[in-house]
Design a protein around this motif. Structure first.
Motif, PDB file in Angstrom:
ATOM      1  N   UNK A 332       0.820  -1.201   0.000  1.00 41.06           N
ATOM      2  CA  UNK A 332       0.000   0.000   0.000  1.00 41.06           C
ATOM      3  C   UNK A 332       0.858   1.257   0.000  1.00 41.06           C
ATOM      4  N   UNK A 333       0.249   2.350  -0.466  1.00 38.20           N
ATOM      5  CA  UNK A 333       0.907   3.650  -0.342  1.00 38.20           C
ATOM      6  C   UNK A 333       1.031   4.002   1.139  1.00 38.20           C
ATOM      7  N   UNK A 334       2.034   4.790   1.460  1.00 36.96           N
ATOM      8  CA  UNK A 334       2.370   5.161   2.849  1.00 36.96           C
ATOM      9  C   UNK A 334       2.658   3.940   3.710  1.00 36.96           C
ATOM     10  N   UNK A 335       2.983   2.815   3.081  1.00 33.24           N
ATOM     11  CA  UNK A 335       3.202   1.588   3.845  1.00 33.24           C
ATOM     12  C   UNK A 335       4.650   1.351   4.213  1.00 33.24           C
ATOM     13  N   UNK A 336       5.589   2.123   3.672  1.00 38.12           N
ATOM     14  CA  UNK A 336       6.982   1.976   4.061  1.00 38.12           C
ATOM     15  C   UNK A 336       7.901   1.484   2.965  1.00 38.12           C
ATOM     16  N   UNK A 337       7.427   1.404   1.716  1.00 40.31           N
ATOM     17  CA  UNK A 337       8.288   0.931   0.617  1.00 40.31           C
ATOM     18  C   UNK A 337       9.468   1.882   0.412  1.00 40.31           C
ATOM     19  N   UNK A 338       9.156   3.161   0.326  1.00 39.15           N
ATOM     20  CA  UNK A 338      10.216   4.144   0.093  1.00 39.15           C
ATOM     21  C   UNK A 338      11.186   4.198   1.260  1.00 39.15           C
ATOM     22  N   UNK A 339      10.667   4.119   2.488  1.00 41.57           N
ATOM     23  CA  UNK A 339      11.535   4.144   3.672  1.00 41.57           C
ATOM     24  C   UNK A 339      12.473   2.946   3.667  1.00 41.57           C
ATOM     25  N   UNK A 340      11.949   1.766   3.255  1.00 39.63           N
ATOM     26  CA  UNK A 340      12.793   0.564   3.211  1.00 39.63           C
ATOM     27  C   UNK A 340      13.939   0.743   2.224  1.00 39.63           C
TER      28      UNK A 340
END
Length: 792
Positions: A332-340
């Motif tokens: 999902x969006x805002x789920x942490x993909x970019x942070x990971x």
């Protein structure tokens, strides 16, 4: 890589690092920090950081204090510019700080070898420091004793000021002058002492006017009688100023001569201060050094993005590079993909810059030649959204440059255009990168990419978890299963009307890949339940381990306490028995003295009865744990053993066939191999400490304690050549000593001869009540020429 440093927030890490550095130069080094690509340099930088980390954790005082930025002062001295007081004081303080750091690392070279290398060859400035010590005091003031001339001038100034103050006091306290003064105080104007005089008396009071008050009612007049004294004071003060300037000039020339070595020392010390700053940042982040991978393996264990607050960050485990080169993350969006992705990129940069990373010990990172990133920021970690063309421009440049030893991070690959064209383009780009061989972490929402990853070797699916019950992301990364975007759930949580969401679901059910979305949703829910069960089992297992450890520890305490109590009880009982024996022998001795020679039978009967009563005192036995017997072939002199017949630990002194000579508590006894067992490690250590603690003591007179008697007792009596009466008398005394000392068995050497002496001794032994039994000695102990006597 500079663009990636900006995208991955490495510049922010540099600012955080600078905050933890103790000096201005170290802060500058922090702001100039760049990732390295040479393996040896990276390993050295990490090892230095670890040494400084150990110093922060183990040392009470750190070698960091007092250094100043002396670069400009050294540069000015080279141009023969006279340095100011503050500049000279900074150099003096800094030299002292260098000296303290040198002393620290000289004494602790073995603990911090890499950091010590920076300091051990650092130039010393002891001569310059001594010169400063003669000029400045501990507070930085120029001392009067700096030069004889300065001392004389300052003495003159002090005396002149005292004369001026005395004269002013006379003027102020003169009754005739009281009407002239605005107020009775002394002040200065133009560095000259003056008195405030009322305007109307300007002509009545002789002196030089130096100033007027703002209202004009007061004039500041220097009395004529003070003019010469003020002149003398000004002259002395100018001479003092000139002398101070000369002193500073000489010091500046001394600094100029050593300016090069001062700059070299400054470079060495600043590097060490910079390393300590890296260690301080590691402590703040609770970071650990990563292991450098010999290949391309990435294993980040519970990694945390260092710029997210600790109470909000969710640890992430990232595995890459061993079984697959590309990790495709969905969810999902805002789920942490970019942070990971940013976590992987930023921690890799930090590692190659010699910094510890906020991840668990055992984390592994390879060395990347370059790290390329195309990351849009939908979570406002960076700036703003990017258009499709901007994304493609960046991806094209990465395609041309990325190689097998690089890391590529692509966020929302193929987004911003028609979904079908975007997904097809994304698959083609991934296939191109897969053949080129860099490690990659890619985020997407396209189902086509998920399906491509499932059927392509070297690519693995992963997803960020979304809790269907709370309709919120958990930010946990799971590798091995693709995830759903959960667009309907998120839209409903954000307030989209229910009928709109239901209609969208109906439209979605007719799509070609709707079944795949349901399968992914079911798989993720099953994975969530399995992980929840795993967490509960781990918690229960950990609790069981803690309980078992606690029970075992308490059981050991109880057993040790029980053993101590029983041992102490037996020792007290044994001492009591020995004391009773000693007292009984004293009574027997008194009985012998009281009875006459004619009452021999009566006397002997009384003695026998007393001995029988003493023999009736029993000491309870303690059942100790079974011990492992000693193997005769492994026995050696000097070995610590446990003597079961004596219930004590001793040291083997000699091996004589089946008989072993053992020293127990300072007494030598001959025992059989069967009476020996292996001593525990604790018993060996206790015996060693006891032997080391023993100090020679003055011998006490006879009649001391039973323990003292035991020290002087022997285990063998030689009566060869004596008559039976003489031998029996000596045997009785020998047995009495052994009884009082608590020694058993003992040996009586009587020789073979005709056997008459042996028979007489045996007959006498039968009359002694404390004799348990006696027997002819073994072949290796003298055979028929000796008798072994066992005491009760």
């Amino acid at each position: 890589m500079n663009n990636s440093l900006q995208l991955l927030d490495f510049f922010v890490i540099r600012e955080r690092l600078a905050e933890h550095c103790s000096s201005k130069i170290a802060k500058e080094l922090a702001m100039e920090l760049e990732p390295l690509t040479n393996g040896v340099d990276i390993k050295t930088a990490l090892d230095e950081t670890v040494e400084a980390l150990h110093s922060w954790q183990q040392e009470i005082e750190q070698p960091l204090s007092g250094t100043r930025d002396i670069r400009e002062a050294c540069s000015k001295s080279r141009k023969e510019i006279v340095l100011t007081h503050d500049e000279l004081w900074d150099i003096y303080v800094t030299i002292g700080a260098y000296k303290r750091m040198y002393q620290f690392f000289t004494t602790k070279y073995m603990n911090y070898p890499l950091l010590s290398l920076w300091i051990q060859d650092m130039p010393r400035h002891d001569g310059l420091e001594r010169r400063f010590e003669r000029i400045f005091d501990k507070k930085g003031n120029l001392m009067d004793s700096a030069t004889p001339k300065l001392q004389n001038l300052r003495s003159t100034i002090s005396k002149t000021k005292d004369r001026i103050k005395n004269d002013i006091q006379e003027i102020l306290h003169n009754p005739d002058n009281q009407k002239y003064f605005q107020e009775a105080l002394v002040t200065q104007r133009n560095n000259r002492y003056v008195i405030p005089v009322k305007q109307e008396y300007r002509y009545a009071f002789e002196g030089l006017i130096h100033d007027r008050s703002s209202t004009g009612a007061t004039l500041y007049i220097e009395p004529m009688r003070l003019v010469n004294l003020n002149n003398d004071l000004q002259e002395a003060m100018m001479a003092e100023e000139e002398e101070v300037r000369r002193i500073y000039k000489d010091l500046s020339l001394a600094v100029r001569k050593e300016s090069n070595s001062l700059m070299d020392a400054c470079e060495c010390v600043s590097h060490v201060e910079f390393v300590y700053g890296k260690a301080a940042l590691a402590l703040k982040m609770k970071a650990n050094p990563a292991e450098l991978s010999g290949g391309r393996e990435v294993k980040l264990l519970n990694a945390r993005h260092p710029l997210i607050p600790p109470n909000a960050v969710v640890p992430t485990t990232i595995i890459l590079g061993k079984d697959y080169k590309i990790l495709l993350i969905t969810g999902s969006n805002t789920g942490g993909k970019t942070v990971a992705m940013k976590t992987l990129g930023l921690l890799s940069l930090m590692n190659q810059a010699g910094l510890c990373i906020p991840a668990d010990s055992g984390s592994i990172l390879p060395i990347f030649n370059n790290i390329y990133a195309d990351i849009g920021d939908e979570q406002s970690i960076e700036a703003s959204l990017s258009t499709f063309s901007a994304h493609m421009t960046q991806v094209v440049s990465i395609l041309k440059a990325a190689g097998p030893k690089d890391l590529v991070l692509l966020d929302e690959l193929g987004s911003g255009t028609d979904p079908e064209e975007g997904s097809a383009l994304a698959v083609a780009i991934l296939e191109y990168f897969r053949k080129r061989g860099p490690l990659m972490m890619v985020s997407t929402h396209y189902n086509e990419l998920k399906n491509y990853a499932y059927h392509t070797e070297g690519i693995e699916n992963g997803h960020v978890e979304f809790d269907e019950r709370t309709l919120r992301p958990t930010y946990r990364l799971h590798i091995g299963v693709a995830g759903s975007s959960h667009a309907f759930s998120i839209a409903a949580r954000l307030g989209l009307p229910r009928e709109v969401v239901d209609y969208a679901k109906q439209q979605r059910e007719g799509a070609a890949n709707s079944d795949m979305e349901q399968v992914l949703s079911d798989l993720n829910e099953q994975l969530r339940r399995n992980q929840e069960r795993e967490r509960k089992l781990k918690k229960e297992l950990e609790e069981a381990r803690r309980t078992r450890t606690y029970v075992e520890r308490e059981k050991k305490k109880i057993n040790d306490r029980r053993k101590q109590i029983l041992t102490k009880a037996q020792e007290e009982a044994q001492n009591m028995k020995q004391s009773i024996r000693v007292e009984s022998e004293q009574i027997i001795k008194q009985l012998k003295n009281q009875f006459s020679e004619n009452d021999k039978d009566k006397r002997q009967q009384a003695i026998t009865n007393a001995r029988k009563q003493v023999s009736g005192v029993n000491v309870p036995d303690i059942e100790f744990e079974k011990r492992e017997p000693v193997k005769p072939e492994e026995l050696k002199e000097g070995q610590t053993v446990f003597v079961t017949s004596l219930n004590a630990t001793g040291t083997v002194r000699a091996i004589q066939g089946k008989r072993i000579q053992v020293e127990v508590n300072g007494l030598t006894a001959n025992v059989k191999v069967a009476d020996l067992a292996l001593a525990s490690r604790e018993e060996v250590n206790n015996l060693r400490r006891k032997q080391e603690a023993v100090q020679p003591k003055p011998r006490k007179r006879a009649g001391g304690s039973a323990v003292e008697r035991q020290k002087h007792a022997t285990t063998e009596l030689n009566v060869i050549g004596q008559t039976v009466d003489e031998a029996n008398q000596n045997v009785g005394h020998f047995v009495d000593q052994a009884i009082m000392a608590g020694i058993s068995p003992v040996r009586i050497v009587h020789g073979k001869g005709t056997g008459a002496l042996r028979a007489g001794i045996h007959q006498y032994l039968k009359t002694l009540p404390h004799i348990s039994r006696f027997e002819i000695a073994g072949y290796d102990e003298g055979g028929a020429g000796a008798t072994i006597v066992y005491l009760k």
